[in-house]
Scaffold this motif. Structure first.
Motif, short mmCIF file in Angstrom:
data_model
loop_
_atom_site.label_atom_id
_atom_site.label_comp_id
_atom_site.label_asym_id
_atom_site.label_seq_id
_atom_site.Cartn_x
_atom_site.Cartn_y
_atom_site.Cartn_z
N VAL A 166 -8.86 9.84 14.68
CA VAL A 166 -8.85 8.37 14.70
C VAL A 166 -8.36 7.80 13.37
CG1 VAL A 166 -10.33 6.33 14.84
CG2 VAL A 166 -10.62 8.19 16.49
N CYS A 167 -8.74 8.44 12.27
CA CYS A 167 -8.37 7.93 10.94
C CYS A 167 -6.96 8.35 10.52
CB CYS A 167 -9.38 8.39 9.90
SG CYS A 167 -11.04 7.71 10.13
N LEU A 168 -6.62 9.63 10.73
CA LEU A 168 -5.40 10.17 10.14
C LEU A 168 -4.15 9.93 10.99
CD1 LEU A 168 -6.66 13.56 8.66
CD2 LEU A 168 -6.39 11.34 7.54
N VAL A 169 -4.29 9.90 12.31
CA VAL A 169 -3.10 9.70 13.15
C VAL A 169 -2.47 8.33 12.92
CG1 VAL A 169 -2.31 9.42 15.53
CG2 VAL A 169 -3.71 11.40 14.92
N PRO A 170 -3.24 7.22 12.92
CA PRO A 170 -2.60 5.93 12.62
C PRO A 170 -1.97 5.87 11.23
CG PRO A 170 -4.75 5.59 13.62
CD PRO A 170 -4.66 7.05 13.30
N LEU A 171 -2.63 6.48 10.23
CA LEU A 171 -2.06 6.51 8.89
C LEU A 171 -0.73 7.26 8.87
CD1 LEU A 171 -5.21 7.15 6.68
CD2 LEU A 171 -3.90 5.04 6.86
N THR A 172 -0.66 8.34 9.63
CA THR A 172 0.58 9.11 9.70
C THR A 172 1.69 8.31 10.38
OG1 THR A 172 -0.70 11.16 9.80
CG2 THR A 172 1.61 11.28 10.45
N LEU A 173 1.36 7.65 11.48
CA LEU A 173 2.36 6.85 12.18
C LEU A 173 2.87 5.70 11.32
CD1 LEU A 173 0.79 6.71 15.77
CD2 LEU A 173 2.70 8.12 14.98
N MET A 174 2.02 5.18 10.45
CA MET A 174 2.43 4.10 9.54
C MET A 174 3.45 4.56 8.51
SD MET A 174 -1.29 2.30 8.94
CE MET A 174 -0.70 1.34 7.55
N GLN A 175 3.59 5.87 8.33
CA GLN A 175 4.54 6.42 7.37
C GLN A 175 5.91 6.71 8.00
OE1 GLN A 175 3.74 6.67 4.09
NE2 GLN A 175 1.79 5.74 4.71
N SER A 176 6.13 6.23 9.22
CA SER A 176 7.39 6.54 9.92
C SER A 176 8.62 6.07 9.16
CB SER A 176 7.37 5.91 11.33
OG SER A 176 6.36 6.47 12.12
N SER A 177 8.58 4.85 8.64
CA SER A 177 9.75 4.34 7.91
C SER A 177 10.00 5.15 6.65
CB SER A 177 9.53 2.87 7.56
OG SER A 177 8.36 2.70 6.77
N THR A 178 8.93 5.57 5.98
CA THR A 178 9.09 6.41 4.78
C THR A 178 9.72 7.75 5.15
OG1 THR A 178 7.19 5.38 3.71
CG2 THR A 178 7.87 7.54 2.90
N LEU A 179 9.26 8.34 6.24
CA LEU A 179 9.82 9.61 6.68
C LEU A 179 11.29 9.47 7.06
CD1 LEU A 179 6.80 10.89 8.80
CD2 LEU A 179 7.78 12.06 6.82
N ASN A 180 11.64 8.36 7.70
CA ASN A 180 13.05 8.11 8.03
C ASN A 180 13.90 8.05 6.77
OD1 ASN A 180 12.53 7.98 10.78
ND2 ASN A 180 12.21 5.77 10.77
N ALA A 181 13.37 7.41 5.72
CA ALA A 181 14.11 7.31 4.47
C ALA A 181 14.23 8.68 3.79
CB ALA A 181 13.43 6.32 3.53
N LEU A 182 13.19 9.48 3.84
CA LEU A 182 13.22 10.79 3.19
C LEU A 182 14.21 11.74 3.86
CD1 LEU A 182 9.41 11.37 2.48
CD2 LEU A 182 11.21 10.94 0.80
N THR A 183 14.44 11.56 5.16
CA THR A 183 15.40 12.43 5.84
C THR A 183 16.83 12.19 5.34
OG1 THR A 183 15.62 10.83 7.65
CG2 THR A 183 14.01 12.59 7.93
N LEU A 184 17.06 11.06 4.70
CA LEU A 184 18.40 10.75 4.17
C LEU A 184 18.63 11.35 2.79
CD1 LEU A 184 18.59 6.97 5.21
CD2 LEU A 184 19.55 8.95 6.42
N GLY A 185 17.59 11.96 2.23
CA GLY A 185 17.71 12.55 0.89
C GLY A 185 16.90 11.77 -0.12
N ASP A 186 16.50 12.44 -1.18
CA ASP A 186 15.65 11.81 -2.19
C ASP A 186 16.36 10.65 -2.89
OD1 ASP A 186 13.87 13.73 -1.47
OD2 ASP A 186 13.87 14.81 -3.40
N ALA A 187 17.64 10.80 -3.16
CA ALA A 187 18.38 9.75 -3.87
C ALA A 187 18.44 8.47 -3.05
CB ALA A 187 19.78 10.24 -4.21
N VAL A 188 18.76 8.61 -1.77
CA VAL A 188 18.83 7.43 -0.90
C VAL A 188 17.45 6.80 -0.73
CG1 VAL A 188 19.41 6.61 1.41
CG2 VAL A 188 20.85 8.33 0.30
N ALA A 189 16.44 7.65 -0.55
CA ALA A 189 15.08 7.14 -0.38
C ALA A 189 14.63 6.37 -1.61
CB ALA A 189 14.12 8.30 -0.10
#
Length: 241
Positions: A114-137
């Motif tokens: 209940v606590c960790l799944v919503p927190l993980t889903l909230m990081q979706s935009s960050t994960l999308n940025a990280l897939t582009l590389g550290d420099a772009v993120a």
């Protein structure tokens, strides 16, 4: 990256002190597995961290393989000190099994989900940025190293809680994400929930196959998942350039 092995080590430490995986003491199992997973993550970060580059994903994976082997050896060493009945039960738990779980185990796992799944889903935009590389993120405002540590902590919590109740069924974490990516693409706001649902489907299907087709000698779900997942993973490796 070795988190499951660390969580399994925490489970064996729990069994060593409490000599049981049932009843009210089982509410403490996720805490012990989280401690083991966190210890493994700390060792991995310590060995993989580079002052100039920070945490490089490929280095995390390579170090994680070595750390997993070390924690697996420690887990085996401690398990050999258990009595025969407890060792048999713990070994079946660690190999990956959901048969025999009770509502007390659901209550132990529920707060973590209940606590960790919503927190993980909230990081979706960050994960999308990280897939582009550290420099772009970094250029779009993501604090790469800070967010990577946060995501690693969330992964430790979710993996450890899962291992505490079902054992180390590692191939689900390899197969389900690849299937999800083929279905919905790489955007994490869709990819993460679909991966979770596919992982659930694989686990339930493996448990059903292990208990029904091979009855009366039921096979743990972890063995069935490995039997199906290993060839599929090898197929992915051959197809990946």
């Amino acid at each position: 990256i070795g988190l499951n092995a660390g969580a399994a080590f925490g489970l064996i430490v729990f069994v060593t002190y409490f000599h049981a995986l049932e009843g009210n003491p089982s509410l403490l199992i996720p805490l012990f597995t989280f401690g083991g997973g966190l210890l493994a993550a700390a060792v991995i970060v310590l060995l993989a961290y580079d002052r100039q580059e920070g945490l490089v994903p490929i280095r995390l994976i390579l170090v994680g393989i070595a750390v997993a082997a070390g924690f697996s050896a420690l887990t085996l060493f401690l398990s050999l000190k258990l009595d025969e009945d407890t060792y048999t039960f713990a070994s079946r738990w660690l190999v990956g099994n959901v048969w025999g779980r009770d509502w007390i185990h659901v209550l132990a796992l529920l707060p973590w989900i209940v606590c960790l799944v919503p927190l993980t889903l909230m990081q979706s935009s960050t994960l999308n940025a990280l897939t582009l590389g550290d420099a772009v993120a970094s250029s779009v405002g993501v604090r790469v190293q800070r967010q990577r540590l946060l995501l690693l902590t969330l992964a430790v919590g979710l993996a450890s809680a899962s291992v505490s109740m079902t054992g180390g069924i590692g191939f689900i974490g390899l197969v389900a994400p690849h299937l999800a990516r083929r279905l919905v693409g790489s955007l994490h706001q869709y990819f993460l929930p679909v991966s979770a649902l596919l992982g659930l489907l694989i686990l339930v299907s493996a448990d059903t196959i292990g208990r029904s087709i091979f009855a009366p000698n039921a096979i743990p779900a972890g063995v069935v998942v490995a039997f199906i997942g290993a060839p599929y993973f090898l197929y992915l490796l051959t197809k990946t350039k």
